[in-house]
Design an enzyme around this catalytic site. Structure first.
Site, short mmCIF file in Angstrom:
data_model
loop_
_atom_site.label_atom_id
_atom_site.label_comp_id
_atom_site.label_asym_id
_atom_site.label_seq_id
_atom_site.Cartn_x
_atom_site.Cartn_y
_atom_site.Cartn_z
CG ASP A 167 -9.40 -9.50 -1.79
OD1 ASP A 167 -10.33 -8.92 -2.39
OD2 ASP A 167 -8.22 -9.46 -2.18
CG HIS A 218 -9.99 -7.88 -5.74
ND1 HIS A 218 -9.21 -8.10 -4.63
CD2 HIS A 218 -9.20 -7.26 -6.65
CE1 HIS A 218 -7.99 -7.64 -4.85
NE2 HIS A 218 -7.96 -7.12 -6.06
CB SER A 392 -4.76 -7.33 -6.75
OG SER A 392 -5.15 -6.37 -5.81
#
Length: 702
Positions: A167, A218, A392
């Site tokens: 990520d 994220h 996600s």
């Protein structure tokens, strides 16, 4: 080169709806041993010492019988103590499930004077974490779409498992830091990386702001969903809160490339990438989470990387995408071999943004998911918690569930599951969405059912169908001339998980060197053989149940009569061969000598298993065939030696490194003139800290 971006950050409100709770699999109790109570008036009831002697003898007989070996290695059983309320405690050397303990219980109950035998159950605290914001984590307990997390935590919290999060990297966060292990930054473009350099060992997130968009943090959010610290009286609880997270930075300012991601998949799963230090087996990830994607086809580079990870037993979990379209048009969601995850809200309906379709495997909560984050708009600022929505957020719930599954199997000393078996377990552990969820694969993720299934519990209590007797390509004839060999071969055997195949043969008087052997193909088939009666997986004269399809039951001087063969598909298998042979009378050679008593291979220690050979010619003239099967999570740590009766030591397998589980071998040894009779010893040395295993069985034939 295609650019791949995080699949998330479509903020949405929390969906709340009432509905009927889907039923999950019935829990499977665990058993530490047995409590035996003698009838009043018996000498054993009056005198604990007499009871201890009687039960010690009975325990040894039950342990040797293999009755308790249905779900793992053979179990020792020993007398422990007399209870203050009456009754005597027998303790097993590992935990048992009810189905494998039932036969042992019956055998103990048949002992003279025994009034009753009860299971000594293992009970657990009903874990509900004390994290201060746990009540806001609807996905853990919601009746319509929740993970059934608390029931799963009673069995596993992910200890010893590493989740690789490919990520944006991770920002520091006190509710996550203790569960983070070293990772790597795989972004080659200095501009995309935004940290002043290209690839390096710093996987921290400097911020991915670009094109007027603030930094997302994220990777920090995804990592917290999977493995934020739990039960620490602060923040939230990750689903696998005792697991570790390995940050692997592949997304930066503007996203990331499939070429960088392919390298990262290989490296994080334990493979070699030029210019990057290779991880040891102990430090490699056990599951990879890719909450990223974009439109496009699956490139050969990604396919090869995913296959490389699978070859090391590491599954790749991928978000389906957030465009409300068919996920088949998005990569890596459409790559072969990945586990693709759609998102649902609290009403169990597919989230309005979630991609869907035939490539989706399962669905998990992905709307308003609270997790670890950061308040910085560009560079890292104060840590905080935020609720994000997206596939996600759904994907790390699946990755964390696999971490719970793997930790559970390790705790029970069960063999590791292949990537295909892990995906199959997830799918058969799902439950139906109360609101319906078209294009959501097998159904909604249940961490509880998956963890229960990992320990051997059935998620769908159906009776496996028994396929027809294996097809024999030739009709064998029983040999009549002394020294003639009878051979019967069954080719290309195939069965699905949980099914069984059976056959039998009549062995005449005077036969010798009976060999019943499975080999070849893929999957996991266990072999069970008994003389006179049909074997079961709990009780058989010979068991060959190491990982894979290689199994051998050998009888140097078989008793005349019918031998019954059972092949059990512990996992689906195909392309396997079953060969049965014996020699009719005549010559005294060759013969097979075997030892199938499990011997523990302890950490950084040497284990030995002996076979006593007698009645052979004084010295060897023909080659000796040595077969061995070892259970161990990392066979590359092992050195295997044969010690011959006259003391000669022969190296059969040297430590090779790597994390391939289990080891089986067949070696032909030329040693003319060496002593044949006496004690032959298989010696196995574990040369690396961190793993234990078993000598499952081994044999000599000459």
């Amino acid at each position: 080169m295609p650019v791949v971006r995080p699949v998330a950050l479509a903020f949405a409100g929390l969906f709340v709806a009432a509905g009927a709770s889907a039923q999950s699999a019935a829990p499977t109790p665990e058993i530490a041993g047995f409590i035996v109570t003698y009838a009043p008036g018996t000498a054993e009831a009056a005198n604990a010492n007499i009871a201890a002697r009687r039960l010690s003898d009975a325990s040894r007989q039950v342990a040797r019988s293999g009755l308790m070996a249905k779900r793992g290695p053979s179990v020792g059983l020993g007398y422990q103590r007399r209870l203050s309320v009456g009754g005597d405690v027998l303790r097993a050397t590992r935990l048992l499930a009810v189905d494998e303990a039932a036969a042992a219980r019956a055998a103990l109950a048949a002992q003279p004077g025994v009034a009753r035998v009860e299971y000594d159950y293992v009970l657990q605290a009903n874990l509900r974490p004390n994290d201060t914001r746990y009540a806001e984590q609807w996905a853990m307990t919601d009746a319509d779409a929740g993970l059934r997390a608390e029931a799963a935590w009673d069995l596993s919290t992910g200890t010893g498992v590493i989740i690789g999060v490919l990520d944006t990297g991770i920002a520091r966060h006190t509710d996550l830091d203790a569960n983070v292990v070293p990772g790597y930054d795989f972004i080659t473009s200095v501009t995309t990386a935004g940290d002043g350099n290209g690839r390096d060992a710093d996987a921290s997130d400097p911020g991915d702001f670009a094109n007027g968009r603030n930094s997302s943090w994220h990777g920090t959010h995804v990592a917290g969903i999977a493995a934020a610290r739990g039960n620490n009286a602060a923040g939230i609880a990750g689903l696998a809160f005792s697991a570790k997270v390995m940050p692997v930075r592949v997304l930066g300012r503007g996203g990331g490339t499939t070429s960088d991601i392919a390298d990262a998949i290989v490296w994080a799963s334990g493979g070699a990438v030029a210019g990057v230090p290779t991880l040891s087996a102990a430090n490699a990830a056990d599951v990879l989470n890719l909450s990223l994607g974009g439109p496009g086809t699956c490139t050969s580079a990604l396919q090869s990387a995913i296959a490389s990870a699978a070859s090391r037993g590491v599954p790749v979990v991928v978000a389906a995408g957030n465009d409300a379209r068919d996920a088949g048009a998005y990569t890596p969601a459409n790559c072969p071999g990945v586990i693709t995850v759609a998102a649902v809200g609290a009403n169990s309906a597919r989230a309005s943004f979630s991609n869907f379709g035939a490539v989706v495997d399962v669905a998990a909560p992905g709307v308003s998911i609270l997790s670890t984050a950061n308040a910085g708009t560009q560079v890292p600022g104060a840590e905080n918690f935020l609720a994000f929505s997206g596939t996600s957020m759904a994907a790390p719930y699946v990755s964390a569930t696999l971490a719970l599954v793997q930790a559970r199997r390790t705790a029970l000393r069960l063999s590791p599951l292949t990537v295909a078996d892990q995906e199959a377990l997830l799918k058969r552990s799902t439950y139906a969405a109360a609101a319906g969820c078209s294009g959501c694969g097998a159904g909604l993720l249940s961490a509880q059912a998956a963890v229960q299934a990992a320990g051997g519990a059935s998620t769908t209590p159906t009776t496996p169908t028994n396929p027809t007797t294996p097809t024999n390509p030739t009709t064998p004839t029983n040999p009549t001339t002394p020294g003639t060999t009878f051979t019967q071969t069954f080719l290309n055997l195939t069965a699905s998980t949980g099914t069984q195949m059976r056959t039998s043969l009549n062995v005449p008087a005077g036969a010798r060197d009976l060999r019943i052997e499975t080999s070849g193909g893929t999957g996991n088939a266990d072999l069970f053989v008994s003389q006179g009666t049909a074997p079961t997986t709990a009780q058989a004269t010979c068991k060959a149940n190491a990982a894979g399809n290689a199994g051998l039951c050998a009888f140097a001087t078989p008793v005349a009569g019918t031998y019954h063969v059972l092949i059990n598909a512990t996992a689906a298998f195909s392309g396997m061969t079953l060969k049965i042979s014996y020699v009719q009378g005549g010559s005294t050679t060759p013969a097979t000598f075997a030892n199938d008593t499990d011997v523990a291979i302890r950490d950084n220690a040497t284990a030995s298993s002996a076979i006593a050979v007698s009645g052979r010619a004084a010295t060897l003239s023909a080659p000796v065939t040595i077969d061995f099967a070892l259970r161990h999570p990392a066979s590359g740590e092992l050195k295997v030696e044969l010690v011959m009766p006259d003391g000669l030591v022969v190296l059969l397998h040297n430590r090779a490194g790597g994390a391939t589980p289990n080891l089986a071998g067949r070696i032909s040894l030329q040693a003319p003139g060496r002593a044949a009779n006496g004690t032959w010893t298989l010696r196995v040395t574990d040369q690396v800290t961190g793993n234990t295993g078993l000598i499952d069985r081994w044999s000599l034939a000459f």
